[in-house]
Design an enzyme around this catalytic site. Structure first.
Site, PDB file in Angstrom:
ATOM      1  N   HIS A  19       0.825  -1.203   0.000  1.00 33.60           N
ATOM      2  CA  HIS A  19       0.000   0.000   0.000  1.00 33.60           C
ATOM      3  C   HIS A  19       0.868   1.265   0.000  1.00 33.60           C
ATOM      4  O   HIS A  19       2.080   1.216   0.199  1.00 33.60           O
ATOM      5  CB  HIS A  19      -0.949   0.006   1.202  1.00 33.60           C
ATOM      6  CG  HIS A  19      -0.265   0.039   2.540  1.00 33.60           C
ATOM      7  ND1 HIS A  19       0.291   1.180   3.072  1.00 33.60           N
ATOM      8  CD2 HIS A  19      -0.055  -0.943   3.459  1.00 33.60           C
ATOM      9  CE1 HIS A  19       0.803   0.920   4.255  1.00 33.60           C
ATOM     10  NE2 HIS A  19       0.617  -0.371   4.509  1.00 33.60           N
ATOM     11  N   CYS A  60       3.131  -4.976   6.682  1.00 32.77           N
ATOM     12  CA  CYS A  60       2.721  -4.564   5.337  1.00 32.77           C
ATOM     13  C   CYS A  60       3.899  -3.963   4.574  1.00 32.77           C
ATOM     14  O   CYS A  60       4.879  -3.496   5.169  1.00 32.77           O
ATOM     15  CB  CYS A  60       1.584  -3.551   5.411  1.00 32.77           C
ATOM     16  SG  CYS A  60      -0.009  -4.275   5.848  1.00 32.77           S
TER      17      CYS A  60
END
Length: 247
Positions: A207, A223
């Site tokens: 992301h 992440c």
């Protein structure tokens, strides 16, 4: 005789001067408003917060200030206030290392073109291309204790994704005195940034981020984060079903 002579002489003096009675009364008429040129109005616009780079949804017409009688100047008080108010210092954030900007590189790995390979040791993401080439991006990866590896597929793609922190993350951060929301709508303040690529059934994503200066470090809870510009570029190049190898 004198009472008649003086008014007549006064009227003759007015006509001799070329000024009619109506013209003489013009000095008491309302004058047109003072117009300020665009260049001189710029400081007012800046003071109202419309500085370059700031976009506002609801634009309002800025009226020019009306002239009015000024209060007596107090130079000593103004000078004292200027001395007592220290200049604000702008905090300079570190810039991203140029090595983490997108670039084409040689790649001789076994993966097929279209595969994403993430090197969590050097903090690079490679999008494998044809002819021994790859497009390389800098990324932020899991901080100590949150490293992981494995192979997954991209199962979903979202533009300006919402964020729902996992319950474990909320509990973990609360123990540190930092309380996270249970839901945060997508936008510039959202930590997932401009795009998100969801990996398998895990809670991990590739992301964007609103903290681009963290790219190149071990900073996340697992992440893979990218600059917003880079994740938008990657988002357009890959599809759902793309293989992602994290090593």
């Amino acid at each position: 005789m004198k009472r008649v002579l003086f008014p007549v002489l006064g009227a003759m003096a007015v006509f001799a001067s070329g000024v009619t009675p109506s013209a003489a009364d013009d000095r008491y008429a309302d004058r047109p408003p003072v117009m300020v040129s665009p260049d001189l109005s710029a400081p007012w616009v800046l003071q109202l917060g419309n500085a370059p780079g700031i976009v506002r949804q609801n634009r309002q017409v800025v009226q020019q200030p009306r002239l009015r009688s000024a209060q007596p100047a107090q130079p000593d008080r103004v000078r004292t206030a200027a001395v007592q108010a220290p200049a604000k210092r702008v905090a300079m954030r570190p810039q991203i290392n140029p090595i983490y900007l997108p670039q084409e590189v040689a790649y001789d790995g076994p993966q097929k073109p279209g595969t994403i390979v993430i090197d969590t040791t050097q903090n690079f993401l490679f999008l494998i291309e044809k002819n021994g080439k790859a497009r390389r991006y800098g990324v932020g990866t899991g901080k100590p204790g949150f490293e992981w590896s494995g192979t997954h597929k991209i199962t979903n793609k979202r533009e300006w994704p919402d964020w729902r922190p996992p319950a474990q993350m909320i509990k973990r951060e609360a123990a540190k005195g930092r309380y996270l929301p249970t839901y945060l709508a997508g936008g510039m303040e959202n930590p997932l940034g401009a795009r998100a690529l969801y990996l398998g059934t895990t809670e991990y994503r590739i992301h964007g981020t609103n903290q681009p200066w963290t790219i190149g470090g071990a900073v996340s809870s697992g992440c893979i984060r990218m600059r917003n510009e880079d994740v938008v570029d990657l988002y357009e190049r890959v599809n759902v079903g793309t293989t992602v190898e994290v090593i």
